[in-house]
Scaffold this active site. Sequence first.
Site, short mmCIF file in Angstrom:
data_model
loop_
_atom_site.label_atom_id
_atom_site.label_comp_id
_atom_site.label_asym_id
_atom_site.label_seq_id
_atom_site.Cartn_x
_atom_site.Cartn_y
_atom_site.Cartn_z
N ASP A 191 26.63 30.21 72.18
CA ASP A 191 26.55 29.12 72.91
C ASP A 191 26.86 27.94 71.84
O ASP A 191 26.04 27.76 71.06
CB ASP A 191 25.08 29.08 73.37
CG ASP A 191 24.88 27.96 74.58
OD1 ASP A 191 25.75 27.02 74.30
OD2 ASP A 191 23.97 28.24 75.28
N ARG A 239 27.03 24.69 73.10
CA ARG A 239 26.73 23.48 73.62
C ARG A 239 25.52 22.54 73.07
O ARG A 239 24.87 23.06 72.32
CB ARG A 239 26.05 23.78 75.09
CG ARG A 239 27.24 24.33 76.04
CD ARG A 239 26.70 24.56 77.38
NE ARG A 239 25.65 25.79 77.37
CZ ARG A 239 25.16 26.45 78.20
NH1 ARG A 239 25.02 25.95 79.54
NH2 ARG A 239 24.48 27.49 78.13
#
Length: 455
Positions: free
Chosen positions: A132, A134
């Site tokens: 991930d 983000r």
Amino acid sequence: MKRARSEVPHEAARVELPTAYARFDARAFECPSGYTYIALVAGDVSDGAPVIARIHSECLTGDALGSLRCDCGVQLRHCMRTIGAERRGVLVYATGHEGRGIGLVNKLLAYVQQDGGSDTVDANLHLGLPVDRRDYTEAAAVLQALGITEVILMTNNPEKVRGVRASGLIVHSVRPVPTAAHERNVAYLRTKQMRLGHASPNGDGLEQASLAPPDVSALLGSVQVLPDRPYVVVKYAQSVDGRIATSTGDSKWISGASERRASHALRARCDAILVGVGTVLQDDPQLTVRMVPGASPLRVVLDPELRIPDGARVLSGDDPTLVLTTERAPSEAIAGLRAGSVGVTVVPMCDNGMDLRAAMHHLRSLGIQSLLVEGGARVITSFLTAGLVDRVIVALAPMLLGRGLEAVGDLGIEHVGDAIRLTDRRVHLAGEDLLLAWSVSSARKSSTRRPSANS
Ligand SMILES: NC(=O)c1ccc[n+]([C@@H]2O[C@H](COP(=O)([O-])OP(=O)(O)OC[C@H]3O[C@@H](n4cnc5c(N)ncnc54)[C@H](OP(=O)(O)O)[C@@H]3O)[C@@H](O)[C@H]2O)c1
């Protein structure tokens, strides 16, 4: 992707955006990363009170193209609907977040890995990519630019909560975003739950647990991907004395709202839902998923002579419909349906009418892996007679109807020893109703099995 705190997003455009859910004030912010974030704002969000907020990570395939590999599109629409209903809130659409930040092409490459057996976490790792990538700093800065200091965050993702808090916003509370899983994304959702700590898509932690979509996994059993036809689940609701309709054909509503929510979760789980034209003529069903947040399946109607009325609700709306018919159907009627964007396929006939086996083979050739058969009586009986049923789900409602329609007609069975045997019983309570599910003993089925292949 990290942003210095002093960098304020630049508001580049502002315009009203009318949608099916609400009229939003759409405000576009250009961020230092180079990505543009769009805030869809409803009501006054700068009055200091906590604001319902969703930071939605862009997912082209799920949001715009309707992919069932994830539940992003369902979550997006559910959040827009919630904000529209509450008339106050904001959805920040984060365009830099595609594929948990790895970008569109890498996400598609990760799908290839997943088709080879990896889960969504290992797929990224095999590609040498972060699980991930983000960062929520820019999204939080957009919320702050809107005058928001405190949010009620709609998310299942604890990392998003941490990221928003770390960016200086107060997270007043977290509201899970429940979705009814599809057979194609249930493994992906479980992985996010088990390996990334996400909340259950079934809404564990929801203030009103009754609003969460019921978990129907056990009822469905182990859905197999078959080579020559879909995995077929027959589902109906009956009174305690075994009637699916009264003697006049009325069947609304035999089961209660909780059971019907479970039915909608079952629909959301399958690729297609099928009824006979008798049910369309009697009940005029929509066959969509409305009572839980979930994707509607392909609607299939068996209609050998095209008796379906023009105005039937199953033909309307955005969800696709396929009518399976025979050479007995008038060609003008076929052309009329096609002109209305309804799919029509002519299926061969056999001694008993439409050749169900050919119909199922056709559905499988379209990619349909799981099929929910919701009735009526003649169709259910035909599927059982043809040995085409893998799972039977019966909702038992606490009522007696006396004379009426029974779900299963003559199967030509004269001795109990010849009965269709059911195994692997599962029980699910839904309000005052009882859902019972069994698998059909393999001796009574036609088709060869292949290992389950959930993405
Ligand atoms: N309680 C529940 O869960 C539930 C669910 C659904 C329906 N229902 C009730 O069931 C009743 C409708 O049942 P129904 O038996 O009259 O109609 P049906 O099973 O919905 O439809 C039967 C029609 O489908 C067509 N068909 C095409 N291929 C077929 C095949 N291989 N085998 C059988 N039919 C095929 C035939 O049309 P042609 O005659 O044109 O050839 C047949 O008449 C309604 O009263 C409805 O309310 C109850």
